[in-house]
Design a protein around this motif. Structure first.
Motif, PDB file in Angstrom:
ATOM      1  N   UNK A 134     123.019  98.561 -31.790  1.00  0.00           N
ATOM      2  CA  UNK A 134     122.782  99.932 -31.326  1.00  0.00           C
ATOM      3  C   UNK A 134     124.057 100.620 -30.839  1.00  0.00           C
ATOM      4  N   UNK A 135     125.213 100.154 -31.313  1.00  0.00           N
ATOM      5  CA  UNK A 135     126.491 100.658 -30.812  1.00  0.00           C
ATOM      6  C   UNK A 135     126.668 102.153 -31.032  1.00  0.00           C
ATOM      7  N   UNK A 136     126.170 102.700 -32.145  1.00  0.00           N
ATOM      8  CA  UNK A 136     126.418 104.102 -32.474  1.00  0.00           C
ATOM      9  C   UNK A 136     125.277 105.034 -32.080  1.00  0.00           C
ATOM     10  N   UNK A 137     124.214 104.504 -31.466  1.00  0.00           N
ATOM     11  CA  UNK A 137     123.072 105.337 -31.087  1.00  0.00           C
ATOM     12  C   UNK A 137     123.437 106.186 -29.872  1.00  0.00           C
ATOM     13  N   UNK A 138     123.257 107.525 -29.920  1.00  0.00           N
ATOM     14  CA  UNK A 138     123.554 108.373 -28.759  1.00  0.00           C
ATOM     15  C   UNK A 138     122.744 107.965 -27.533  1.00  0.00           C
ATOM     16  N   UNK A 149     127.349 119.270 -26.297  1.00  0.00           N
ATOM     17  CA  UNK A 149     127.895 118.678 -27.524  1.00  0.00           C
ATOM     18  C   UNK A 149     129.387 118.965 -27.705  1.00  0.00           C
ATOM     19  N   UNK A 150     130.080 118.029 -28.315  1.00  0.00           N
ATOM     20  CA  UNK A 150     131.493 118.160 -28.664  1.00  0.00           C
ATOM     21  C   UNK A 150     131.615 117.866 -30.158  1.00  0.00           C
ATOM     22  N   UNK A 151     132.056 118.853 -30.924  1.00  0.00           N
ATOM     23  CA  UNK A 151     132.143 118.717 -32.384  1.00  0.00           C
ATOM     24  C   UNK A 151     130.799 118.288 -32.975  1.00  0.00           C
ATOM     25  N   UNK A 152     129.717 118.801 -32.383  1.00  0.00           N
ATOM     26  CA  UNK A 152     128.379 118.495 -32.856  1.00  0.00           C
ATOM     27  C   UNK A 152     127.882 117.117 -32.472  1.00  0.00           C
ATOM     28  N   UNK A 176     134.051 107.683 -26.563  1.00  0.00           N
ATOM     29  CA  UNK A 176     133.271 107.607 -27.799  1.00  0.00           C
ATOM     30  C   UNK A 176     132.674 108.969 -28.118  1.00  0.00           C
ATOM     31  N   UNK A 177     132.479 109.210 -29.403  1.00  0.00           N
ATOM     32  CA  UNK A 177     131.817 110.419 -29.878  1.00  0.00           C
ATOM     33  C   UNK A 177     130.775 109.976 -30.895  1.00  0.00           C
ATOM     34  N   UNK A 178     129.478 110.353 -30.667  1.00  0.00           N
ATOM     35  CA  UNK A 178     128.379 109.839 -31.483  1.00  0.00           C
ATOM     36  C   UNK A 178     127.541 110.984 -32.047  1.00  0.00           C
ATOM     37  N   UNK A 179     127.035 110.754 -33.270  1.00  0.00           N
ATOM     38  CA  UNK A 179     126.171 111.715 -33.945  1.00  0.00           C
ATOM     39  C   UNK A 179     124.910 111.014 -34.439  1.00  0.00           C
ATOM     40  N   UNK A 180     123.790 111.749 -34.434  1.00  0.00           N
ATOM     41  CA  UNK A 180     122.518 111.214 -34.915  1.00  0.00           C
ATOM     42  C   UNK A 180     121.979 112.071 -36.056  1.00  0.00           C
ATOM     43  N   UNK A 203     118.534 111.363 -37.932  1.00  0.00           N
ATOM     44  CA  UNK A 203     117.350 110.559 -38.225  1.00  0.00           C
ATOM     45  C   UNK A 203     117.582 109.097 -37.899  1.00  0.00           C
ATOM     46  N   UNK A 204     117.420 108.231 -38.897  1.00  0.00           N
ATOM     47  CA  UNK A 204     117.623 106.797 -38.678  1.00  0.00           C
ATOM     48  C   UNK A 204     119.102 106.413 -38.789  1.00  0.00           C
ATOM     49  N   UNK A 205     119.966 107.375 -39.114  1.00  0.00           N
ATOM     50  CA  UNK A 205     121.392 107.102 -39.281  1.00  0.00           C
ATOM     51  C   UNK A 205     122.166 107.621 -38.068  1.00  0.00           C
ATOM     52  N   UNK A 206     123.040 106.805 -37.554  1.00  0.00           N
ATOM     53  CA  UNK A 206     123.853 107.150 -36.388  1.00  0.00           C
ATOM     54  C   UNK A 206     125.315 106.784 -36.670  1.00  0.00           C
ATOM     55  N   UNK A 207     126.219 107.670 -36.245  1.00  0.00           N
ATOM     56  CA  UNK A 207     127.636 107.478 -36.520  1.00  0.00           C
ATOM     57  C   UNK A 207     128.435 107.637 -35.232  1.00  0.00           C
ATOM     58  N   UNK A 208     129.559 106.963 -35.162  1.00  0.00           N
ATOM     59  CA  UNK A 208     130.396 107.066 -33.967  1.00  0.00           C
ATOM     60  C   UNK A 208     131.862 106.904 -34.327  1.00  0.00           C
ATOM     61  N   UNK A 209     132.720 107.431 -33.472  1.00  0.00           N
ATOM     62  CA  UNK A 209     134.139 107.126 -33.486  1.00  0.00           C
ATOM     63  C   UNK A 209     134.548 106.837 -32.048  1.00  0.00           C
TER      64      UNK A 209
END
Length: 357
Positions: free
Chosen positions: A51-55, A118-121, A173-177, A179-185
Motif C-alpha cells: 500500500x506504499x502508493x495509496x494516498x 492538492x499539489x500537482x493534482x 512523497x507525492x501520491x495520485x489515485x 480508481x484501483x491504480x495509485x502512483x507516487x514519487x
C-alpha cells in the motif's frame, strides 16, 4: 545531544610478531548499515512495502518501527573495511580468512504531515525519520599481510558495540489515485548527524550525506481485497571525508503483495532487490569495483483497528536474504505500529486507511 556508549574488546594470538598487522585487524568489521563502503550504504532494503502508493488521510500521523537484523559475511567485505580506513597500506598484499557477524536492534520514529490541498493534482506529505538503538559486531579469523619477502600472519577475535542515535532521514512523497491504480514519487536522503567513527567497528551513522529518489505503484482492489505494490529508486552518495571514500550509485526496489481476509486483516509476501550500478571511488585495487548486491523475500501480516477517533495499524514482516555480493547478508524483521487520522464515516473504505511502512 547524543547519548552514546561504545564498547570494544580484542583478543589476539600472534604467530609472528607485527604490531602494524595487529592494529590493522582491529578494523575487519563493517558498520551495521550494510552495503557499498565496507558493507555500508544509506538505503535500508525493505523500507517501503504494501500500500506504499495509496494516498492517506490528511493530517498528522506517527509511525514507530522496531527493526532487528542479523547478518554475516567474510573475505573481501571484511578486508574492505580495514583498507578503506587506511589501516593497511595500498602496497601490502592482504589475505583475509575471517568470519564476521553483526546484529542491530533499532527503533525508528517517523512523524509525517499530509496536506489536504492538492499539489500537482496529487497529495503531498512530508516527514522525517529518526532512529535510536544498539549495534554490535564481531570478527574471528586470520589475516596475512605480505610486503615483498616479508609475511606476517595474525589470528584474533574482535568485538564492538554501541548504543546511541543514528542519522536523520527527511522524506517527501507525492501520491495520485485513479480508481484501483495509485502512483507516487518520493525524495529522501541522509543527514549525517548520527554516531559514527571511521575507526569503530559498530556504527549507527554512515559518515556521509546521501540523496535518494524514485517512484512507485500500488494496485488495490477493495472489492476483491487484492493489493500489489512496488517502489524503485536510486541513491547518490556523497564522499565520506573521514575515509576519502565515495560509494557508487545504488538501485533498489521494494515490493509487497497481500490478500485481505477481512476489512481489517491481510496476509501476504514482501521482497526487495538491491544492486550497486556504478563503481566506488577510493578503494584498494584488489577489490575492483566492489559493487554490492542482495535480494530478500519473506512473509507479512497487517491489521487495521480503531484507536479512539484515530486509525491504528500494526504490521509484521520479515526477510531472508540471498544472492548477496560484497555485503553482509542474513535476515531481518520489522514490527510497525502507526496511528493516523480516521477517514470520515461517509468515505470509510480500506483505500482511505493510512498505512505507514
Amino acid at each position: 545531544m547524543t547519548r552514546e556508549r561504545s564498547q570494544q574488546t580484542t583478543s589476539l594470538r600472534p604467530r609472528h610478531t607485527s604490531a602494524a598487522v595487529a592494529i590493522a585487524l582491529l578494523a575487519c568489521l563493517p558498520s551495521m548499515s550494510r552495503a557499498d563502503e565496507g558493507g555500508v550504504s544509506y538505503w535500508l532494503p525493505g523500507r517501503f512495502g504494501s500500500l506504499a502508493a495509496v494516498p492517506a488521510v490528511p493530517g498528522w500521523s506517527m509511525a514507530a518501527v522496531y527493526y532487528h537484523t542479523t547478518v554475516e559475511a567474510s573475505g573481501a567485505v571484511a578486508a574492505a573495511r580495514q583498507i578503506q580506513i587506511g589501516r593497511i597500506p595500498a602496497n601490502v598484499a592482504v589475505s583475509l580468512g575471517a568470519s564476521l557477524s553483526a546484529q542491530g536492534d533499532l527503533v525508528f520514529l517517523n512523524p509525517t504531515y499530509t496536506f489536504a490541498t492538492p499539489v500537482l493534482g496529487g497529495q503531498l506529505a512530508i516527514g522525517v525519520i529518526g532512529l535510536f538503538g544498539r549495534s554490535s559486531a564481531s570478527v574471528d579469523g586470520t589475516l596475512t599481510a605480505a610486503l615483498g619477502p616479508l609475511a606476517v600472519t595474525r589470528t584474533g577475535f574482535i568485538q564492538d558495540s554501541i548504543t546511541s542515535v543514528g542519522d536523520l532521514y527527511p522524506q517527501a512523497t507525492l501520491k495520485w489515485n485513479a480508481g484501483v491504480h495509485n502512483f507516487m514519487t518520493y525524495l529522501t536522503g541522509d543527514v549525517p548527524v548520527g554516531a559514527y567513527s571511521s575507526t569503530r567497528l559498530a556504527n549507527l551513522g554512515i559518515g556521509h550525506a546521501a540523496i535518494d529518489g524514485g517512484g512507485g505503484y500500488t494496485y488495490f482492489n477493495p472489492a476483491a481485497g487484492q493489493e500489489f505494490s512496488a517502489v524503485a529508486g536510486f541513491t547518490y552518495n556523497f564522499k565520506n571525508h573521514d575515509t576519502n571514500y565515495q560509494n557508487g550509485i545504488d538501485f533498489h526496489v521494494d515490493w509487497g503483495m497481500s490478500q485481505f481476509l477481512s476489512k481489517q486483516f491481510f496476509v501476504g509476501f514482501v521482497g526487495y532487490g538491491y544492486q550497486q550500478i556504478t563503481d566506488d571511488f577510493g578503494q584498494h585495487p584488489i577489490l575492483g569495483a566492489f559493487r554490492s548486491r542482495v535480494l530478500g523475500i519473506g512473509p507479512q501480516a497487517g491489521f487495521l483497528f480503531p484507536v479512539g477517533d484515530m486509525q491504528g495499524y500494526l504490521n509484521l514482516k520479515a526477510y531472508g536474504e540471498f544472492a548477496a555480493e560484497n555485503r553482509p547478508s542474513g535476515w531481518n524483521a520489522w514490527l510497525t505500529f502507526s496511528i493516523s487520522p480516521m477517514a470520515p464515516a461517509s468515505t470509510l473504505t480500506p483505500t482511505k486507511h493510512r498505512i505507514v511502512k
